[in-house]
Write an enzyme that holds these catalytic residues in place. Structure first.
Site, PDB file in Angstrom:
ATOM      1  N   GLY A  88      66.747  68.472  94.661  1.00  0.00           N
ATOM      2  CA  GLY A  88      65.674  68.080  93.764  1.00  0.00           C
ATOM      3  C   GLY A  88      65.822  68.678  92.382  1.00  0.00           C
ATOM      4  CE  LYS A 107      61.698  73.595  97.098  1.00  0.00           C
ATOM      5  NZ  LYS A 107      60.483  73.388  96.266  1.00  0.00           N
ATOM      6  CG  ASP A 205      56.627  66.619  91.116  1.00  0.00           C
ATOM      7  OD1 ASP A 205      56.729  65.526  90.530  1.00  0.00           O
ATOM      8  OD2 ASP A 205      57.612  67.288  91.462  1.00  0.00           O
TER       9      ASP A 205
END
Length: 404
Positions: A88, A107, A205
């Site tokens: 991302g 992540k 988002d």
């Protein structure tokens, strides 16, 4: 001559004194700046903890487990590329297996700078406060002083909604219309929860890449790096626009005022994606249709909904599904109004989606739920919304989305 020497000696002494004082002041300023830099990156995790005790207090204050960098290195086979789940704007996500046997998603933020630390701390703080079946669970993170900034989430096996609509898994055609409607309902439910907590949270988002699907294809909304805690009773938060091209509220972009209706606009784009299987931004489309939101508003206003909808969903013989899609398009149209005041709150959108689902179930039991429109042959539900889905739909503004 003696007097002159005495004055010279005194001048040297005074100069040396000033030099020593200047050095002392410079050292104090350096120490101050150093302490300030160290404390800045830690203030986002807890407002009450001092930077000198951050490593030991973060986990206790936010009830978040702190993983060691070495443990997560081992869990992901040194972040092997074969374990990559996605890539991302802020980092790469890897599949990992912890010592206790849990499969997780790790992540790894791209770089370590002030902005990344801020996003890291923001996501940890917000997710530690939230508990909802349609929000991804955060298992823990590394210390902000770690070699790298890592976040550890529950593993969600079926990828993102974007993958299935127009990404790597689109060819599988797994997402049937009932599944798409359920995805819309569960995503709206998660956003309604965020907007209702105290203090409210604006996701900022919302997009199909941040809507994950579990083993049963239920929704898990993810990625809170840009999210904001919203002051109670405030009408908006003044902040520089952030988000993903194609999803950013045009009013937020133009006025720098973030509101809960900014999430509603982004969700409207998601609804159109679910209907059309098209990307929010596609530069291969003609100029006026590069932005899916603009394309949707134009098609709906011109009664060209059939040109917008995914052909594999729009079967002439399936009047029930066609009406469901038409009604979802109406909700999307209302969400995409350029004037935020004209958009419905997310709770109302959720109620509308549930009404679509419930009325369809009733239609299978009672044929009189549907009425025939002799002029168009289209079917309409008698009482659902103040807006007629077969009438002329007028947007409050035809101004294109210039958020990009």
């Amino acid at each position: 001559m003696l007097i002159t020497l005495q004055f010279s000696h005194t001048g040297v002494s005074v100069s040396a004194g000033f030099l020593a004082l200047a050095c002392a002041v410079g050292f104090l300023i350096w120490q101050y700046k150093k302490r300030k830099m160290n404390s800045t990156s830690s203030k986002f995790l807890t407002r009450n903890a001092s930077s000198s005790h951050m490593n030991t207090e973060v986990g206790a204050h936010l009830q978040i487990h702190l993983f060691s960098y070495d443990e997560l290195m081992a869990a992901t086979d040194c972040f092997d590329t074969s374990r990559e789940l996605g890539d991302g704007g802020f980092g790469t996500v890897y599949k990992g297996k912890l010592r206790d046997g849990r499969t997780v998603a790790v992540k790894r933020l791209y770089e370590r700078n002030y902005k990344r630390v801020e996003q890291f701390m923001n996501e940890v703080e917000i997710l530690s406060l939230l508990h909802h079946q349609n929000l991804v669970s955060l298992y823990g993170c590394t210390s902000h002083r770690s070699h790298e900034l890592l976040l550890v989430y529950e593993f969600v096996p079926n990828g993102t909604v974007a993958d299935h609509l127009h990404g790597s898994r689109a060819s599988e055609r797994i997402l049937t219309w009932p599944m798409r409607l359920n995805i819309a309902i569960e995503t709206a439910d998660a956003l309604a929860y965020l907007h209702a907590v105290d203090p409210p949270i604006i996701h900022r988002d919302v997009k199909t890449n941040n809507i994950l699907l579990d083993s049963s294809f239920h929704v898990k909304v993810a990625d809170f790096g840009l999210s904001r805690l919203f002051p109670v009773n405030a009408t908006h938060v003044s902040t520089a626009p952030q988000g993903t091209p194609g999803y950013v509220d045009p009013e937020y972009h133009q006025c720098f005022q973030l509101t809960d209706k900014s999430d509603v606009y982004s969700f409207g784009v998601v609804l159109v994606e679910l209907i059309s299987s098209k990307q929010a931004i596609d530069i291969t489309r003609q100029r006026s249709e590069i932005h899916l939101a603009n394309m949707a508003i134009t098609k709906i206003q011109n009664h060209e909904l059939e040109d917008l909808v995914d052909p594999e969903l729009w079967y002439p013989s399936d009047e029930v599904t066609k009406m469901m899609i038409t009604m979802m398009a109406e909700l999307a149209f209302r969400c995409l109004q350029s004037d935020g005041d004209m958009r419905p709150p997310i709770k109302e959108v959720l109620e509308g989606l549930k009404a679509i689902e419930s009325k369809i179930y009733k239609s299978e039991e009672k044929n009189d739920v549907w009425t025939q429109d002799d002029a168009t042959g289209a079917r309409n539900i008698a009482v659902f919304s103040p807006d007629c889905v077969t009438g002329k739909w007028v947007s409050q503004s035809t101004t294109p989305n210039t958020s990009q």
